[in-house]
Design an enzyme around this catalytic site. Structure first.
Site, PDB file in Angstrom:
ATOM      1  N   CYS A  42       0.881  -1.162   0.000  1.00 55.18           N
ATOM      2  CA  CYS A  42       0.000   0.000   0.000  1.00 55.18           C
ATOM      3  C   CYS A  42       0.917   1.210   0.000  1.00 55.18           C
ATOM      4  O   CYS A  42       1.514   1.536   1.031  1.00 55.18           O
ATOM      5  CB  CYS A  42      -0.909   0.001   1.231  1.00 55.18           C
ATOM      6  SG  CYS A  42      -1.846   1.534   1.389  1.00 55.18           S
ATOM      7  N   CYS A  62      -0.694   4.366   2.194  1.00 56.94           N
ATOM      8  CA  CYS A  62      -0.823   4.297   3.655  1.00 56.94           C
ATOM      9  C   CYS A  62      -0.402   2.918   4.126  1.00 56.94           C
ATOM     10  O   CYS A  62       0.777   2.577   3.987  1.00 56.94           O
ATOM     11  CB  CYS A  62      -2.215   4.695   4.135  1.00 56.94           C
ATOM     12  SG  CYS A  62      -3.601   3.924   3.300  1.00 56.94           S
ATOM     13  N   SER A  63      -1.319   2.134   4.670  1.00 55.69           N
ATOM     14  CA  SER A  63      -0.926   0.834   5.212  1.00 55.69           C
ATOM     15  C   SER A  63      -2.063  -0.171   5.095  1.00 55.69           C
ATOM     16  O   SER A  63      -2.281  -0.965   5.999  1.00 55.69           O
ATOM     17  CB  SER A  63      -0.489   0.989   6.670  1.00 55.69           C
ATOM     18  OG  SER A  63      -1.491   1.672   7.405  1.00 55.69           O
ATOM     19  N   CYS A  64      -2.817  -0.113   3.974  1.00 57.50           N
ATOM     20  CA  CYS A  64      -3.883  -1.085   3.737  1.00 57.50           C
ATOM     21  C   CYS A  64      -3.298  -2.499   3.794  1.00 57.50           C
ATOM     22  O   CYS A  64      -2.247  -2.767   3.196  1.00 57.50           O
ATOM     23  CB  CYS A  64      -4.520  -0.874   2.366  1.00 57.50           C
ATOM     24  SG  CYS A  64      -5.284   0.735   2.163  1.00 57.50           S
TER      25      CYS A  64
END
Lengths: 215, 111, 115
Positions: free
Chosen positions: A115, A118-120
């Protein structure tokens, strides 16, 4: 970016005298308590959600992968709709209301998930992502030089195998279905689940009988 | 393009393809407050008090310096505070008073 | 601004779908990612702008554009997301890996241009 955490190695020590909370922890407590006081958040909701988070670990994803290896019909259902297969056959709820697409590695395709914005991450099935997944080097480089990134994880993918990088930006999460290693023909489903690592389900390593990376 | 334009056009979290260091395979077990912060984020999204996308936008709008220097959950809790102010759910003074109260509990208990 | 009235798509059953209910693109369609610069929040990374790819999958069901969700819109004005595949050689001039290496990313319909 994440190095600040490591300036405080002492935080893991649990002593009888609880250390005074730092600025951001005070802010977290204050925000949470204000929201509960205003009845916007129920008193037990946060602790219940912590239990939810604690119940999701890579071992869950590993069970799903092992089932897909031994049961071709489940594998087909999992590839057709990752979320409903996990929900109906493992009781894994998608508390964050994400969808799940399972990406199958084959002799011709190696999948990798990232991702960049962000941090999906497939948290319902794998738990929370490791720090390196959320930090700049992996996010910046996985989309530009995936083969170099894989090499840093000790993974060498032949030139004739396509690297397919999935950058997660919206409501879909991805889980890599790694290839079942040779030499596991006599393994039970439980034994297979034990060799499936978190990193293999992100796609940075293969499932390997010799080099089991940290789950 | 003038030099400040790019500060607006490219968000601080948009780093795909930028030059970066070798990957350090780091991880840490979440501190109790970090895990509470994560649970809070989920609950805020469940109630659509702050949805997940608003949280992301809130983090981006902290600006490049804070995005670069604060840790993951430090960014989240500061972004939550800003968004709750914007939505008039909390006021800055209310939060300041509450933080003072929370801090005083600890300074008293450790005497 | 006015444009030509959209043609009505009539289903064999006689059912007429509302505007925007049918996906504009289908798997296999070649597309280009728009070059534009939303202020404040976006979910199409800079590295994708202006690049050409192929629609691989229509993501069902329709959803709110997450660039609007970012400002608190939790319902209404839904549209389609697509999985769009782009060759890494298209994304990164001088890409050193194999020419078949690919990236796949979810893009909201309003970012896609037909080519």
């Amino acid at each position: 970016m994440e190095t600040h955490d490591h300036d405080h190695p002492d935080v893991h020590q649990k002593s009888a005298a609880e250390p005074a909370p730092r600025y951001y922890e005070i802010m977290e407590t204050a925000v949470r308590e204000l929201l509960v006081e205003k009845k916007l958040v129920g008193p037990g909701e946060i602790s219940r959600q912590i239990e939810v988070l604690d119940s999701r670990t890579p071992a869950l994803g590993a069970k799903v992968v092992a089932r897909a290896w031994v049961d071709p019909e489940f594998r087909a259902r999992l590839l057709a709709n990752g979320r409903t297969a996990c929900e109906s056959e493992f009781g894994i709820s998608f508390y964050d209301d994400t969808k799940l697409i399972v990406l199958e590695n084959t002799d011709k395709i190696h999948n990798l998930i990232v991702c960049t914005l962000c941090s999906c991450y497939p948290r319902p099935v794998l738990g929370l992502p490791p720090d390196w997944y959320k930090a700049k080097p992996y996010r910046a480089r996985a989309v530009r030089e995936p083969r170099a990134v894989l090499a840093e994880f000790g993974t060498d993918i032949p030139e004739d195998v396509e690297i397919r990088v999935s950058d997660s930006t919206a409501m879909v999460r991805y889980l890599v279905l790694p290839q079942r290693p040779v030499g596991t023909e006599n393994f039970t489903e439980e034994q297979l689940a034990e060799i499936v690592t978190r990193d293999a389900m992100i796609g940075v390593v293969r499932v390997n009988l010799e080099n089991r990376s940290t789950p | 393009m003038n030099s400040t334009e790019n500060l607006v056009k490219r968000l601080p979290n948009d780093i795909g393809g930028l030059p970066a260091d070798r990957i350090q395979q780091i991880d840490h077990e979440l501190l109790p407050w970090e895990k509470r912060c994560h649970a809070l984020a989920d609950v805020l999204d469940f109630h659509k008090i702050i949805n997940t996308e608003e949280k992301r936008r809130g983090v981006e709008q902290l600006g490049g310096e804070m995005v670069g220097k604060l840790t993951y959950y430090e960014r989240w809790i500061v972004a939550f505070a800003f968004i709750l102010f914007q939505k008039a759910i909390l006021t800055p003074d209310e939060l300041a008073q509450k933080m003072k109260e929370v801090e005083s509990r600890y300074s008293r208990s450790t005497l | 601004m006015t444009s030509a009235p959209p043609t009505t798509t009539k289903h064999p059953t006689g059912i007429v779908k509302a505007l925007g209910e049918e996906p504009v693109f289908k798997p296999g369609d070649p597309v280009r990612i728009s070059i534009r610069y939303p202020v404040g929040h976006y979910r199409v990374p800079m590295y994708m702008r202006g690049k050409r790819g192929i629609v691989e999958l229509i993501l069902e069901p329709m959803a709110v554009n997450n660039e609007e969700e970012g400002f608190g819109r939790n319902a209404g004005s839904k549209g389609y997301y697509y999985r769009v595949g782009v060759s890494l050689t298209e994304l990164w001039p001088g890409y050193a890996g194999s020419p078949q290496d690919r990236l796949v990313i979810e893009v909201f319909e309003c970012w896609l241009e037909r080519i």
